[in-house]
Design a protein around this motif. Structure first.
Motif: not given
Ligand code: SF4
Length: 279
Positions: A22-34, A54-57, A66-70, A268-275
């Motif tokens: 549910t929470e995309l990492g800031d590193d990926v979000l910053n990369a989208f902005h760049r 989508n990440a904020h929602i 993403c519907q594919d929760t992996g 790794q797709c754009h839903s790059s998830r790891h915590k």
């Protein structure tokens, strides 16, 4: 000797499964902005903006991005001075995944390869254990979607293929994958070791924060060169054209046999998830 009760592991893995989805990492979000600053395609920009929204929602409503929760890929770094008490560590990880995917309303994406029957609870988790010095205990949960995993590969090169041969393989793999791994992707590359080790090197390369530099200057320069070449392919966000095909190339290496260069690419797709959590 420090003790860790398996109940603590169950709860932590449960929470990490939900948080990672549910929470995309800031590193990926910053990369989208760049990427928005350099993307020339209007469709590409639009998709990048949608990924950010989508990440904020997902985070605000605590719903999967993403519907594919992996598949639940779980890395455990267990200190050699730790004593796990109260039951089996592997069972505890699987119970955490079971609870996380059930209580987080995450899709169960795991099935038997022969009968195609869904296991029903997203277990077994894909667990990788590392025994480390000290009494630390770290858990990383990295849900892995089907698209990026499907397009990944391991190839055994000979030394005469050289770095040029490896680069051609990596760039061609991204080219042939097109939109299937849900770009913009992160390209994890493993080089060296053995057939199985190189695949794990590639997968672990995906854990490095996007935007960080490789500590090895030679690898850092290869990452930049290969990324530039990939982003000249024109695949773009979601494969609909543009400059932003990948956000990063991450290379992990280890020594291997003199006769071969095993190489793995794990996309790794754009839903790059790891915590992760340190207990
Ligand atoms: S590959 Fe990634 S973005 Fe694409 S459907 Fe699967 S999890 Fe979602």
């Amino acid at each position: 000797m420090r003790e860790i009760h398996v109940d603590h592991v169950v709860q932590s893995v449960r929470d990490l499964c939900i948080k990672a989805n549910t929470e995309l990492g800031d590193d990926v979000l910053n990369a989208f902005h760049r990427a928005l600053e350099t993307e020339e395609s209007l469709v590409g920009k639009d998709i990048l903006n949608q990924l950010i929204e989508n990440a904020h929602i997902a985070q605000d409503r605590q719903i999967p991005m993403c519907q594919d929760t992996g598949l639940a890929v779980v890395y455990l770094e267990v200190g050699q001075d730790i004593h796990v008490v109260g039951g089996s560590l592997t069972d505890a990880v699987n119970e955490g995944v079971r609870q996380g995917y059930r209580e987080g309303y995450l899709r169960k994406s795991l099935c038997d390869p022969v009968t195609r029957e869904n296991t029903g609870d997203n277990t077994p988790a894909m667990i990788h254990y590392d025994i480390v010095v000290g009494d630390g205990f770290r858990i990383i949960v990295a849900p892995k979607g089907g698209g990026g995993e499907m397009m990944s590969k391991v190839v055994m090169f000979t030394p005469s293929d050289g770095l040029e041969g490896v680069k051609r393989f990596v760039v061609n793999l991204v080219k042939e994958s097109g939109g299937k791994p849900c770009p913009p992707t992160i390209v994890g590359v493993g080089m060296g070791g053995t057939f199985e080790k190189t695949a794990l090197l590639a997968k672990k390369a995906l854990l490095r924060p996007v935007g960080s530099r490789n500590p090895d200057p030679q690898l850092d320069s290869l990452e930049k060169e290969w990324l530039a070449e990939i982003n000249r392919l024109g695949i773009g966000p979601q494969g609909l054209g543009g400059r932003t095909t990948s956000l990063a190339v991450h290379i992990n290496t280890m020594p291997g046999h003199i006769a071969s260069i095993p190489v793995a690419v794990n996309l790794q797709c754009h839903s790059s998830r790891h915590k992760e959590i340190e207990l």
